[in-house]
Design a protein around this motif. Sequence first.
Motif, PDB file in Angstrom:
ATOM      1  N   UNK A  53      -3.030 -17.626 -16.250  1.00 48.30           N
ATOM      2  CA  UNK A  53      -3.780 -17.672 -17.500  1.00 48.30           C
ATOM      3  C   UNK A  53      -3.178 -18.740 -18.405  1.00 48.30           C
ATOM      4  N   UNK A  54      -3.979 -19.734 -18.740  1.00 45.44           N
ATOM      5  CA  UNK A  54      -3.506 -20.870 -19.525  1.00 45.44           C
ATOM      6  C   UNK A  54      -3.636 -20.601 -21.025  1.00 45.44           C
ATOM      7  N   UNK A  55      -2.565 -20.899 -21.759  1.00 46.35           N
ATOM      8  CA  UNK A  55      -2.600 -20.789 -23.223  1.00 46.35           C
ATOM      9  C   UNK A  55      -1.804 -21.956 -23.778  1.00 46.35           C
ATOM     10  N   UNK A  56      -2.494 -22.919 -24.369  1.00 38.18           N
ATOM     11  CA  UNK A  56      -1.836 -24.117 -24.883  1.00 38.18           C
ATOM     12  C   UNK A  56      -1.048 -23.791 -26.143  1.00 38.18           C
ATOM     13  N   UNK A  57       0.219 -24.188 -26.158  1.00 40.64           N
ATOM     14  CA  UNK A  57       1.069 -23.971 -27.329  1.00 40.64           C
ATOM     15  C   UNK A  57       2.262 -24.913 -27.255  1.00 40.64           C
ATOM     16  N   UNK A  58       2.665 -25.423 -28.406  1.00 44.20           N
ATOM     17  CA  UNK A  58       3.890 -26.201 -28.538  1.00 44.20           C
ATOM     18  C   UNK A  58       4.991 -25.221 -28.918  1.00 44.20           C
ATOM     19  N   UNK A  59       5.951 -24.988 -28.019  1.00 48.09           N
ATOM     20  CA  UNK A  59       6.940 -23.947 -28.272  1.00 48.09           C
ATOM     21  C   UNK A  59       7.864 -24.268 -29.442  1.00 48.09           C
ATOM     22  N   UNK A  60       7.901 -25.518 -29.870  1.00 47.34           N
ATOM     23  CA  UNK A  60       8.718 -25.854 -31.040  1.00 47.34           C
ATOM     24  C   UNK A  60       8.041 -25.444 -32.339  1.00 47.34           C
ATOM     25  N   UNK A  61       6.802 -24.994 -32.260  1.00 46.84           N
ATOM     26  CA  UNK A  61       6.019 -24.544 -33.421  1.00 46.84           C
ATOM     27  C   UNK A  61       6.071 -23.013 -33.459  1.00 46.84           C
ATOM     28  N   UNK A  62       6.739 -22.462 -34.445  1.00 43.22           N
ATOM     29  CA  UNK A  62       6.949 -21.010 -34.512  1.00 43.22           C
ATOM     30  C   UNK A  62       5.620 -20.249 -34.539  1.00 43.22           C
ATOM     31  N   UNK A  63       4.644 -20.751 -35.287  1.00 48.69           N
ATOM     32  CA  UNK A  63       3.344 -20.080 -35.374  1.00 48.69           C
ATOM     33  C   UNK A  63       2.621 -20.109 -34.034  1.00 48.69           C
ATOM     34  N   UNK A  64       2.744 -21.211 -33.307  1.00 47.87           N
ATOM     35  CA  UNK A  64       2.094 -21.317 -31.995  1.00 47.87           C
ATOM     36  C   UNK A  64       2.706 -20.331 -31.015  1.00 47.87           C
ATOM     37  N   UNK A  65       4.006 -20.136 -31.087  1.00 49.38           N
ATOM     38  CA  UNK A  65       4.675 -19.166 -30.214  1.00 49.38           C
ATOM     39  C   UNK A  65       4.204 -17.749 -30.529  1.00 49.38           C
ATOM     40  N   UNK A  66       4.067 -17.440 -31.809  1.00 51.48           N
ATOM     41  CA  UNK A  66       3.560 -16.122 -32.204  1.00 51.48           C
ATOM     42  C   UNK A  66       2.158 -15.902 -31.650  1.00 51.48           C
ATOM     43  N   UNK A  67       1.327 -16.926 -31.688  1.00 53.45           N
ATOM     44  CA  UNK A  67      -0.026 -16.813 -31.142  1.00 53.45           C
ATOM     45  C   UNK A  67      -0.002 -16.596 -29.635  1.00 53.45           C
ATOM     46  N   UNK A  68       0.892 -17.290 -28.957  1.00 57.44           N
ATOM     47  CA  UNK A  68       1.029 -17.134 -27.503  1.00 57.44           C
ATOM     48  C   UNK A  68       1.342 -15.689 -27.135  1.00 57.44           C
ATOM     49  N   UNK A  69       2.332 -15.117 -27.779  1.00 51.64           N
ATOM     50  CA  UNK A  69       2.729 -13.757 -27.425  1.00 51.64           C
ATOM     51  C   UNK A  69       1.723 -12.734 -27.945  1.00 51.64           C
TER      52      UNK A  69
END
Length: 248
Positions: A53-69
């Motif tokens: 399952x693909x989920x695009x996120x820049x892990x250096x972006x705290x908000x993007x990581x929250x969205x991923x999880x």
Amino acid sequence: MADKIAVVTGGGTGVGKAITSALVAEGYQVVITGRRESVLKDAASAIDASAVHAFAADVSDRAAVASLFGFVEEKFGRLDLLVNNAGVSSPPVPLEDLPVEEWNKAVGANLSGSFFCIQEAFRMMKAQQPQGGRIINNGSISATTPRPNSAPYTATKHAITGLTKAASLDGRRFDIAVGQIDIGNAASDMTARMTGGVMQADGSMKPEPRIDPAHIARAVVYMASLPLDANVFTMTVMANQMPFVGRG
């Protein structure tokens, strides 16, 4: 390991893609993340679109990581394994010539991104029933031994070792097992230049051997296969002929 849920950062290419493929073969559902959605979708299709399952996120972006999880929690309701694989290298230039932007980029992707993902994984693993899970950090052999002109990468990978130790200690009483795999010269885009020659500690330029990322993937699968009362705390998987042990 069937029906277990994993997150693999940097899962669309190279080592991360190999790890994802190996986990799927063991029955995992795997969420892969990276900055390029098209690359992630291609990897999912190539491996198994029903299990990746693909989920695009820049892990250096705290908000993007929250969205991923948040996506992982909403879709699956739990997390069994996090593989912190995403990372970037820096231009091989004298450290005094390195632009600050390159330093910040390495710290963001290699260190902050791993920390952000561990934070979110801890929250999920503490709250879920049964409690616990496993986290595997990609440290690289640079976590112990630098190459010339590699200050940002080496500093962040040394820091990953400290992060692994701290997270392992903090996760112990919650059945969260945290370990680290240090990789030496897995064949990937990041190591492509090694076949043409890279600088050695004595200043000479020499080509270095590389190994199939499938060897790394098998090691990760072994680490993930252990019950949560056992842990591979550190493992080094490297090209046997590379100039790492001894004086080169």
